[in-house]
Design an enzyme around this catalytic site. Sequence first.
Site, PDB file in Angstrom:
ATOM      1  N   GLN A 126     -10.493   5.021  48.167  1.00 20.43           N
ATOM      2  CA  GLN A 126     -10.146   4.121  49.274  1.00 20.43           C
ATOM      3  C   GLN A 126     -11.374   3.345  49.733  1.00 20.43           C
ATOM      4  O   GLN A 126     -12.342   3.931  50.209  1.00 20.43           O
ATOM      5  CB  GLN A 126      -9.587   4.952  50.431  1.00 20.43           C
ATOM      6  CG  GLN A 126      -9.287   4.163  51.696  1.00 20.43           C
ATOM      7  CD  GLN A 126      -8.634   5.016  52.758  1.00 20.43           C
ATOM      8  OE1 GLN A 126      -7.448   5.307  52.688  1.00 20.43           O
ATOM      9  NE2 GLN A 126      -9.403   5.445  53.752  1.00 20.43           N
ATOM     10  N   GLY A 127     -11.343   2.022  49.608  1.00 21.32           N
ATOM     11  CA  GLY A 127     -12.451   1.168  50.004  1.00 21.32           C
ATOM     12  C   GLY A 127     -12.223   0.555  51.374  1.00 21.32           C
ATOM     13  O   GLY A 127     -11.856  -0.624  51.472  1.00 21.32           O
ATOM     14  N   GLU A 246      -1.100   8.977  56.302  1.00 22.18           N
ATOM     15  CA  GLU A 246      -2.107  10.031  56.255  1.00 22.18           C
ATOM     16  C   GLU A 246      -1.826  11.079  57.329  1.00 22.18           C
ATOM     17  O   GLU A 246      -2.615  11.318  58.221  1.00 22.18           O
ATOM     18  CB  GLU A 246      -3.493   9.418  56.455  1.00 22.18           C
ATOM     19  CG  GLU A 246      -4.627  10.263  55.920  1.00 22.18           C
ATOM     20  CD  GLU A 246      -5.935   9.502  55.873  1.00 22.18           C
ATOM     21  OE1 GLU A 246      -6.890  10.045  55.320  1.00 22.18           O
ATOM     22  OE2 GLU A 246      -6.001   8.365  56.376  1.00 22.18           O
ATOM     23  N   GLU A 373     -13.900   9.626  69.300  1.00 20.88           N
ATOM     24  CA  GLU A 373     -13.974   8.552  70.289  1.00 20.88           C
ATOM     25  C   GLU A 373     -12.897   7.496  70.035  1.00 20.88           C
ATOM     26  O   GLU A 373     -12.233   7.026  70.970  1.00 20.88           O
ATOM     27  CB  GLU A 373     -15.360   7.904  70.259  1.00 20.88           C
ATOM     28  CG  GLU A 373     -16.487   8.791  70.763  1.00 20.88           C
ATOM     29  CD  GLU A 373     -16.948   9.815  69.730  1.00 20.88           C
ATOM     30  OE1 GLU A 373     -17.771  10.668  70.067  1.00 20.88           O
ATOM     31  OE2 GLU A 373     -16.465   9.765  68.577  1.00 20.88           O
TER      32      GLU A 373
END
Length: 392
Positions: A126-127, A246, A373
Amino acid sequence: MFVGQSEAAIVEFGFSEEDEVFRAEARAWLAAHAGGEARDRRGWERVLGADGWIGLGWAEGGYGNRTATLVQQVVWAEEYARADVPSRSGHIGEKLLAPTLIAFGTEGQKGRFLPAVARGEELWCQGYSEPGAGSDLAGVRTKAERSGDGTYRVTGQKIWTSLAHEADWCFVLARTEEGSTRHHGLSFLLVPIDQPGRIEVRPIRQMTGTSEFNEVFFDGAHARVEHLVGGEGNGWRVAMGLLGFERGVSTLAQQIGFAEELRAVVRQAVESGAADDPVVRDRLVRSWAELRVMRWNALRTLGGSEAPGAPSVAKSLWGRWHRRLGELAMEVRGARAAVGPREWSARAPYELDPFQHLFLFSRADTIYGGSDEVQRTIIAERVLGLPKEPRG
């Protein structure tokens, strides 16, 4: 599996007789292949594909191996996590790329890539993240320029690219509109890795001494125009759709691994006498209870009652839980936690035992996959309706 959901979203869980038959089949197959001859990860993917265990549930579209309900996919994932078999190197193609192509790809793209993934023949990475665009994915600067020969030329750098050193292909989020900013002007491209002189993969050595993550440099790498997914400029929509996959099944399988780690920590606490400390016992029990809650929450999500922000809540929960478990693993071992299983040397300074690896690797759990965060910001803005943070 999901029976009797009321207006109050109360869900009862259970597995049907058909699901248990499927579980027995999966467990028997995994037991028969545990410790088998195909122990290298790439070879193992081909074994899984040959016997129909990759792409469960794709068969309806003609691209996968066998029909399986969502519940049976959960069953397979859980049994796989319990079995003594190699870790997967094809999960990025199966769990991320494939659902994305099914949702956004053309028939030509599905026909070209899905069968190869289902056979275990092509591996993906995954880029997404970049040095200046990690958790803030909209800051992507990698560029893809359309050329006159039916290709895009991709130039830029990706980082923290899992398994890039093993992959054949990379799906890349790149900026195709000159001067565009934030989530505008991005496109989702499928790029072959084997381009000497145009793509360089550099493994990143971690605290554990291993190198699952990589830097990937693109220097005019070619991506064919027909391998643009979702249309030019629609990359943000496709990328966000991919991130939505995901979760769920993979999360439940991950929790099986967590449970095994927790059992090992409990055993160590009993053997070392640390469990005699009421504070340690309380932390062990709390860890067990929190893991059970995470499981029921994941099952509830699969049951169709997902609330906005549920993936961010789940990521925040398991990331912090796993970090605390790593800390607890060190505590129950006492002073021995700082000693290697054998004498460390300049040749092998990172010969870690499982607890030491758990402690060091789990330091990253609250960062990768979306930092704590960022997850809290998503929950605050999209769920609670709080004012958005100023964007610099």
